[in-house]
Design an enzyme around this catalytic site. Structure first.
Site, PDB file in Angstrom:
ATOM      1  N   GLU A   1     -21.787 -15.158  48.849  1.00  0.00           N
ATOM      2  CA  GLU A   1     -20.547 -14.459  48.516  1.00  0.00           C
ATOM      3  C   GLU A   1     -20.617 -13.978  47.068  1.00  0.00           C
ATOM      4  OE1 GLU A   1     -16.540 -15.790  50.378  1.00  0.00           O
ATOM      5  OE2 GLU A   1     -16.590 -16.666  48.382  1.00  0.00           O
TER       6      GLU A   1
ATOM      7  N   ARG B   1      -4.339 -29.387  55.564  1.00  0.00           N
ATOM      8  CA  ARG B   1      -3.817 -30.730  55.269  1.00  0.00           C
ATOM      9  C   ARG B   1      -2.854 -30.624  54.094  1.00  0.00           C
ATOM     10  NH1 ARG B   1      -6.476 -31.370  50.537  1.00  0.00           N
ATOM     11  NH2 ARG B   1      -8.610 -30.604  50.380  1.00  0.00           N
TER      12      ARG B   1
ATOM     13  N   LYS C   1     -16.521 -21.951  56.642  1.00  0.00           N
ATOM     14  CA  LYS C   1     -16.121 -20.910  55.690  1.00  0.00           C
ATOM     15  C   LYS C   1     -16.464 -19.501  56.169  1.00  0.00           C
ATOM     16  CE  LYS C   1     -15.947 -23.470  51.339  1.00  0.00           C
ATOM     17  NZ  LYS C   1     -15.760 -24.778  51.936  1.00  0.00           N
TER      18      LYS C   1
END
Length: 444
Positions: free
Chosen positions: A200, A293, A116
């Site tokens: 974050e 995906r 991430k």
């Protein structure tokens, strides 16, 4: 076109992929654990191979066993579905090295988006909006506190290698951050083998909106449309709808442009999803992650675009162009409800043998299921039983069809969350379309 396809997955997504393979005349090969031997996807495949016991590490995450099955059956390609090995770059590289076709993005793109912190830094450099956060892993709780002080509380403490809503916690201040940091780091090391932690900014009232992208065989990246995914419990989705009731034409253009930039930044091929957080008060959105995906919720995009995304995945992997008009405007409204084997109040898993299974039918109603009468829901895997998908001329029509379909879905044996959806579809906040990721908590 690919001629033989091994599906390295189980349940509803394996069954879903098999359905498209059969329509296209592609030989389908299922792999399954001992616990799943009686499920519909095993019976419906042209060929099936048992690859190990119930424990996913010994079956669906066992790359050697899956590759051995591909060799023994003469499979030409492998479709990983979602979950398990679908975002494992090493597995994708090994499939390529074995001379097999990987139905998904390249291993480098999977690697780039799998962390991430790396992903958010790459997106920022590509001009994709990202939320305020740390550019490097917080190696200690002191580093996390320093990062939070510059970002501003509340903050989200996230496992850098996590996904699917796992490895995330909110800290409102320094005291909370000290406790949550250690918990998230330990969880990340145990679950993902990587204890890296990202700090974050946390947005208390936010919507979760994502964009479906396709990286085409000729190198172009296109964005189809957005999906609203804000009905969640424990940061995991329960309901998705397309288009999002929060997104108008101007915001949609910005979403799609950002998603294309994200795909282009990693040379993306095949199907993927760019997930974002939307501040409904300001119209600002921020990159959250890219899922490399096929998504669980892909059917609602299929319905409003009139295409089969699994077929497009297979075409791209075969080096072929899409066989639908990628510029055609969307039409109508679609909603997906995730029918899980869990109680409808606390959402705790409730496996068991299915004694009654009656799926709803009717115009605009689709059920992608992994189970049926007489099958057994075991505790070894995700609790998803089926996806109830409805399509209507507009949102009101789709909601009306969803109400009727929920009333007609009969399941007995395992616990299930069908009663929750009946409640949601009469909830004023949901009906207004002006909901956010806190809606389920407010209902409870």
């Amino acid at each position: 076109m690919i001629e033989s396809l091994l599906i390295a997955n189980r349940g509803e997504i394996a069954r879903r992929i098999i359905r498209t393979a059969k329509r296209l005349g592609i030989r389908s090969i299922a792999v399954h654990s001992e616990a799943d031997a009686g499920l519909p996807f095993v019976v419906e495949a042209d060929e099936a191979v048992c690859i190990g016991p119930a424990n996913p590490a010994q079956s669906y995450r066992n790359a050697d066993a899956i590759l051995a099955a591909a060799t023994s059956t003469g499979a030409q390609a492998i479709h990983p579905g979602y979950g398990f090995l679908s975002e494992n770059a090493d597995f994708a590289r090994t499939v390529d090295a074995k001379g097999l076709i990987w139905v998904g993005p390249g291993a480098d793109a999977i690697s780039a988006m799998g962390d991430k912190i790396n992903a958010r830094n790459l997106m920022a450099s590509a001009g994709v909006p990202v939320a305020p956060g740390s550019e490097d892993p917080a190696e200690s709780v002191e580093a996390a506190i320093e990062a939070a002080a510059s970002i501003g509380y509340p903050v989200m403490v996230k496992a850098a290698a996590g996904g699917g809503g796992m490895g995330m916690a909110v800290a409102a201040g320094e005291t909370g951050l000290r406790g949550e940091y250690d918990k998230v780091r330990a969880f990340a090391e145990r679950m993902f083998g990587d204890g890296s932690v990202l700090i974050e900014r946390y947005f208390p009232r936010v919507r979760h909106v994502e964009v479906q992208i396709l990286g085409l065989a000729d190198g172009r990246v296109i964005a189809l449309s957005e999906r609203e995914c804000s009905v969640q419990r424990r940061n995991q989705k329960l309901v998705e709808e397309a288009p999002s009731p929060a997104v108008g034409p101007e915001l949609r253009e910005r979403f799609l442009a950002a998603a294309v930039k994200a795909g282009e930044a990693v040379g993306y091929r095949n199907a993927g999803t760019v997930e974002c957080l939307l501040d409904p008060a300001t119209g600002e959105f921020f990159f959250l992650e890219m899922n490399t995906r096929l998504q669980v919720e892909h059917p609602i995009t299929e319905l409003i675009h009139g295409t089969d995304l699994v077929e497009q995945q297979l075409r791209i992997a075969s080096g072929l162009e899409p066989n639908f008009d990628v510029t055609r405007p969307t039409s109508g409204h679609a909603i997906e409800l995730r029918i899980n084997a869990e109680d409808p109040k606390r959402f705790l898993p409730g496996p068991g043998k299915v004694t009654t299974w009656v799926e709803p039918t009717g115009e605009g109603v689709r059920v992608d299921s992994g189970y049926g009468p007489g099958t057994t829901v075991t505790p070894f895997y995700d609790s998803l039983l089926a996806k109830l998908i409805v399509y209507g001329t507009d949102r009101d029509d789709a909601i009306a069809k969803a109400r009727s379909a929920v009333a007609g879905f009969e399941i007995a044996g395992p616990k299930n969350n069908v009663p929750f959806f009946a409640e949601l579809l009469d909830n004023d906040e949901f009906l207004s379309g002006a909901y956010d990721t806190g809606i389920v908590a407010r209902m409870r």
